[in-house]
Structure formats: C-alpha cells, structure tokens
Design a protein around this motif. Structure first.
Motif, PDB file in Angstrom:
ATOM      1  N   LYS A  44       0.820  -1.208   0.000  1.00 14.84           N
ATOM      2  CA  LYS A  44       0.000   0.000   0.000  1.00 14.84           C
ATOM      3  C   LYS A  44       0.859   1.265   0.000  1.00 14.84           C
ATOM      4  N   ARG A  45       2.095   1.144   0.494  1.00  5.67           N
ATOM      5  CA  ARG A  45       2.982   2.297   0.489  1.00  5.67           C
ATOM      6  C   ARG A  45       3.353   2.708  -0.934  1.00  5.67           C
ATOM      7  N   HIS A  46       3.191   1.771  -1.855  1.00  9.87           N
ATOM      8  CA  HIS A  46       3.584   2.016  -3.237  1.00  9.87           C
ATOM      9  C   HIS A  46       2.387   2.158  -4.168  1.00  9.87           C
ATOM     10  N   GLN A  47       1.198   2.328  -3.599  1.00  6.79           N
ATOM     11  CA  GLN A  47       0.003   2.569  -4.388  1.00  6.79           C
ATOM     12  C   GLN A  47      -0.436   4.010  -4.162  1.00  6.79           C
ATOM     13  N   TYR A  48      -0.775   4.694  -5.233  1.00  6.30           N
ATOM     14  CA  TYR A  48      -1.072   6.114  -5.142  1.00  6.30           C
ATOM     15  C   TYR A  48      -2.469   6.427  -5.674  1.00  6.30           C
ATOM     16  N   THR A  49      -3.159   7.297  -4.950  1.00 10.66           N
ATOM     17  CA  THR A  49      -4.507   7.684  -5.353  1.00 10.66           C
ATOM     18  C   THR A  49      -4.520   8.971  -6.173  1.00 10.66           C
ATOM     19  N   GLY A  50      -3.422   9.673  -6.162  1.00  4.73           N
ATOM     20  CA  GLY A  50      -3.353  10.919  -6.910  1.00  4.73           C
ATOM     21  C   GLY A  50      -1.981  11.553  -6.791  1.00  4.73           C
ATOM     22  N   THR A  51      -1.845  12.741  -7.355  1.00  3.90           N
ATOM     23  CA  THR A  51      -0.556  13.426  -7.385  1.00  3.90           C
ATOM     24  C   THR A  51      -0.035  13.730  -5.980  1.00  3.90           C
ATOM     25  N   TYR A  52      -0.878  14.323  -5.136  1.00  2.40           N
ATOM     26  CA  TYR A  52      -0.438  14.679  -3.785  1.00  2.40           C
ATOM     27  C   TYR A  52      -0.078  13.441  -2.976  1.00  2.40           C
ATOM     28  N   ASP A  53      -0.913  12.392  -3.089  1.00  2.00           N
ATOM     29  CA  ASP A  53      -0.654  11.146  -2.369  1.00  2.00           C
ATOM     30  C   ASP A  53       0.677  10.541  -2.805  1.00  2.00           C
ATOM     31  N   ALA A  54       0.960  10.580  -4.101  1.00  2.00           N
ATOM     32  CA  ALA A  54       2.215  10.030  -4.618  1.00  2.00           C
ATOM     33  C   ALA A  54       3.422  10.802  -4.078  1.00  2.00           C
ATOM     34  N   ILE A  55       3.341  12.113  -4.093  1.00  2.00           N
ATOM     35  CA  ILE A  55       4.468  12.925  -3.613  1.00  2.00           C
ATOM     36  C   ILE A  55       4.735  12.680  -2.133  1.00  2.00           C
ATOM     37  N   THR A  56       3.673  12.705  -1.324  1.00  3.37           N
ATOM     38  CA  THR A  56       3.862  12.533   0.120  1.00  3.37           C
ATOM     39  C   THR A  56       4.394  11.149   0.469  1.00  3.37           C
ATOM     40  N   LYS A  57       3.887  10.106  -0.192  1.00  4.19           N
ATOM     41  CA  LYS A  57       4.354   8.755   0.090  1.00  4.19           C
ATOM     42  C   LYS A  57       5.793   8.564  -0.370  1.00  4.19           C
ATOM     43  N   MET A  58       6.134   9.106  -1.519  1.00  6.11           N
ATOM     44  CA  MET A  58       7.496   8.960  -2.026  1.00  6.11           C
ATOM     45  C   MET A  58       8.498   9.641  -1.091  1.00  6.11           C
ATOM     46  N   VAL A  59       8.165  10.852  -0.645  1.00  4.97           N
ATOM     47  CA  VAL A  59       9.071  11.574   0.245  1.00  4.97           C
ATOM     48  C   VAL A  59       9.178  10.853   1.585  1.00  4.97           C
ATOM     49  N   HIS A  60       8.041  10.346   2.088  1.00  5.18           N
ATOM     50  CA  HIS A  60       8.024   9.688   3.397  1.00  5.18           C
ATOM     51  C   HIS A  60       8.792   8.375   3.397  1.00  5.18           C
ATOM     52  N   TYR A  61       8.570   7.542   2.379  1.00  6.17           N
ATOM     53  CA  TYR A  61       9.152   6.208   2.369  1.00  6.17           C
ATOM     54  C   TYR A  61      10.482   6.104   1.611  1.00  6.17           C
ATOM     55  N   GLU A  62      10.736   7.034   0.703  1.00  5.22           N
ATOM     56  CA  GLU A  62      11.952   6.947  -0.103  1.00  5.22           C
ATOM     57  C   GLU A  62      12.886   8.141   0.072  1.00  5.22           C
ATOM     58  N   GLY A  63      12.389   9.182   0.758  1.00  6.66           N
ATOM     59  CA  GLY A  63      13.184  10.388   0.922  1.00  6.66           C
ATOM     60  C   GLY A  63      13.089  11.289  -0.301  1.00  6.66           C
ATOM     61  N   LEU A  64      13.642  12.473  -0.200  1.00  7.85           N
ATOM     62  CA  LEU A  64      13.604  13.416  -1.323  1.00  7.85           C
ATOM     63  C   LEU A  64      14.298  12.856  -2.563  1.00  7.85           C
ATOM     64  N   SER A  65      15.270  11.973  -2.339  1.00 11.74           N
ATOM     65  CA  SER A  65      15.997  11.400  -3.484  1.00 11.74           C
ATOM     66  C   SER A  65      15.076  10.588  -4.383  1.00 11.74           C
ATOM     67  N   GLY A  66      13.950  10.097  -3.806  1.00 11.01           N
ATOM     68  CA  GLY A  66      13.001   9.332  -4.614  1.00 11.01           C
ATOM     69  C   GLY A  66      12.400  10.157  -5.734  1.00 11.01           C
ATOM     70  N   LEU A  67      12.337  11.468  -5.542  1.00 11.28           N
ATOM     71  CA  LEU A  67      11.776  12.353  -6.560  1.00 11.28           C
ATOM     72  C   LEU A  67      12.752  12.618  -7.701  1.00 11.28           C
TER      73      LEU A  67
END
Length: 335
Positions: free
Chosen positions: A265-288
């Motif tokens: 579920k950490r890698h499933q996104y419901t939209g743009t904001y959800d994707a950004i917040t999850k990526m930063v939270h679980y992968e760090g800024l480098s994920g972007l």
C-alpha cells in the motif's frame, strides 16, 4: 502553407528522429523512475549497465517496447505542440508590434509572453495526447518474468507477463481499471509539466534573441546561425528545464505505471499529492530524482536533435513551397 503548419510538420519530423535515437534510454529511465524499493540500486546503476541487463534477461526487444505508440505519440505531440505554439506566438508577435507602434516596448515578444505562449500550447498538447503516453509508459515498464514462481497465482501472472504486450492490451487494461479516465492517468502532473517546455522555450527564445541582436549588424545577420549553434541552444534550454521540473516526471510515471492489486500500500497512489507525500516519506527526497542522470542525457540530446532537425526541415519546406529561406520569427522589430 502557413508558418504554423510548416512548424507543426517540422516538429513532428524532428521529434520522430530524436525518439528513434534515444528510445532505449527512455525505457531505462522510465524503469528507474518507477522503481519503488529504495533498497534496490536500479536507479543508481548506470544507464548502459541497465540496458545490458535488460538485453541479457529480457531480450533486445524490451528496450524498444512501446516504440510504435511512442512514435505516434511523438509525431502527434510535436505536431500539435509546434502548430499551436506558432499560432499563439504569431498572435503574441502581432500584439507586440501593435504595442511598439504605440511607443510601448521594442516590438519583440518578451520572456513572460514566451512563457505563456509555450504553456498554452503545452496544455493543448497534454489534453489531446496523454492517452498515448500512458500506453507507452505501461509498455516500457512491462517486465518479462525470469524466475520460476511458486504459487498458482504467480504462475498465472507469469504466463500473462510473458505474453506479447500490445497497445490494445494496455488500452483494455486501463479501461478495466478506471474506465475512459484511465487513459488520462497522470494528467495533473503532466499539465503542471507544461512548465518544462515553457521554461525550455523561454530559455531558447531568449538565447536566440540575444544572438540575433548581436549579429544584426553584420552582413549575415540573424540568418547566420548554424545547425550546431541551434543544437547547442536546444541542449542548454532543455537542461535547465529538466533540472527544475524533473520530480514531476517521476510522479507522472508512478501514476501511469500498472499498480498490482497485491502491491504494498505504500507504493500505491490515489493521486498526485498522495504520490508525492508517500514517495518523500518512504523513499526520501531522493526518490523524486530517481534516474535524473539518465533523463538529462536522453532529454537534452533528444531536444538538441529535435531543434536542429526542425530548423533544417522548416528551411527545406519553406524553400520548396515558397522559395523563402528567411527563418521563422527572425524579425526583431516590425516593418
């Protein structure tokens, strides 16, 4: 033949050539962007090494998976973009000339106007061609199973994964997931991404204008730009735009790639904001910024090729149709 149509056809031709040259890099970059496990080094490995890995485990064909719809998308995108860009720019130039006649400005299109023109053309392009790029992203990230599965569900999944993955399959898959709206997955960050070509063209037009002004007094004038100079201007403009807007490319790819029902579920996104917040939270800024090095090489080279080929095609088409070799937008002030 109008300048808008000439630019549209030339842009499509230049885009197709650039796409053919750089497509394997695009495939690798899309896989880098959609790698969601921060413990894996896929996004950190060199692009060449990753291409060799794809060839070794999945075959040469996987580097070109989605090429056909991508060429269609490139021709459509570049054609639509340059066509509407020239229409909007012609109107901006007319307005600038009218202001100059009234004693306002120098008669040329400024940086802000160039930004608006490129943004408007970009929005039209995104809304019309987004479905094609969703299909391309799905095909580029479709991976052939190489390990023996253990469960019946995994066996069935492997059988499906190893079958030819065609554009028609992707369209049906997207429709089953979200109806017609499935074809517009990732459209929000893509619309925001119109800032990329906007910044790119703003930089390109600004640099081009400066060079033309410097050369306006010599014998060759503004027509003295060589193909190599156009190539360099395109590369510099695209480099600046890519560094600024790259995170949006990663978010768009994450939204467009297939998300399995059993995925974390950490890698499933419901939209743009959800994707950004999850990526930063679980992968760090480098994920972007996953795969940015590959993207810079691919996009800068592709853009430079596109600009160079487009300008040459514009000259060739204009010569054949009208016998006029003057460059489009070459006038700094109205007559």
């Amino acid at each position: 033949m109008s300048d808008a149509l000439i630019n549209g056809l030339a842009g499509a031709g230049g885009g197709i050539i650039a796409q053919l040259i750089t497509f394997p890099l695009q495939t690798v970059n899309t896989r880098q962007q959609t790698e969601r496990d921060p413990s894996k080094s896929a996004a950190r490995d060199g692009a060449v090494r990753q291409m060799l890995e794809v060839v070794k485990h999945e075959g040469w064909g996987r580097l070109y998976s989605g090429l056909a719809p991508s060429l269609v998308g490139t021709a459509a995108s570049q054609g639509v973009y340059y066509y509407f860009y020239q229409i909007f720019r012609n109107r901006a130039e007319t307005a600038a000339q009218d202001r100059w006649k009234k004693g306002i400005g120098d008669g040329s299109v400024g940086m802000f106007q160039s930004l608006v023109v490129a943004a408007l053309a970009g929005c039209v392009n995104v809304l019309l061609t987004n479905p094609i790029w969703v299909v391309v992203t799905r095909m580029q990230t479709h991976k052939k199973k190489t390990n023996s599965p253990c469960t019946p569900d995994e066996i069935q999944s492997a059988v499906i994964e190893n079958q030819p993955y065609r554009a028609s399959h992707v369209v049906q898959e997207l429709y089953d997931e979200a109806g017609l709206w499935g074809l517009w997955k990732g459209v929000v960050p893509t619309l925001i991404m119109v800032s990329n070509p906007s910044i790119q063209f703003m930089l390109y037009e600004t640099l081009l204008k400066k060079i033309k002004r410097r050369r306006a007094s010599n014998a060759k004038g503004a027509e003295g730009l060589t193909a190599l100079e156009i190539f360099t201007l395109g590369a510099v403009a695209k480099l600046g735009a890519t560094v600024i807007t790259y995170p949006l490319l990663v978010v768009k790819a994450r939204l467009q790639v297939k998300q399995g029902f059993h995925d974390d579920k950490r890698h499933q996104y419901t939209g743009t904001y959800d994707a950004i917040t999850k990526m930063v939270h679980y992968e760090g800024l480098s994920g972007l910024y996953k795969g940015m090095g590959t993207k810079i090489v691919q996009s800068v080279f592709a853009a430079a090729v596109l600009f160079m080929v487009k300008e040459e095609l514009v000259k060739g088409v204009r010569l054949l149709v009208t016998g006029d070799l003057r460059p489009i937008n070459s006038k700094l002030k109205p007559n």
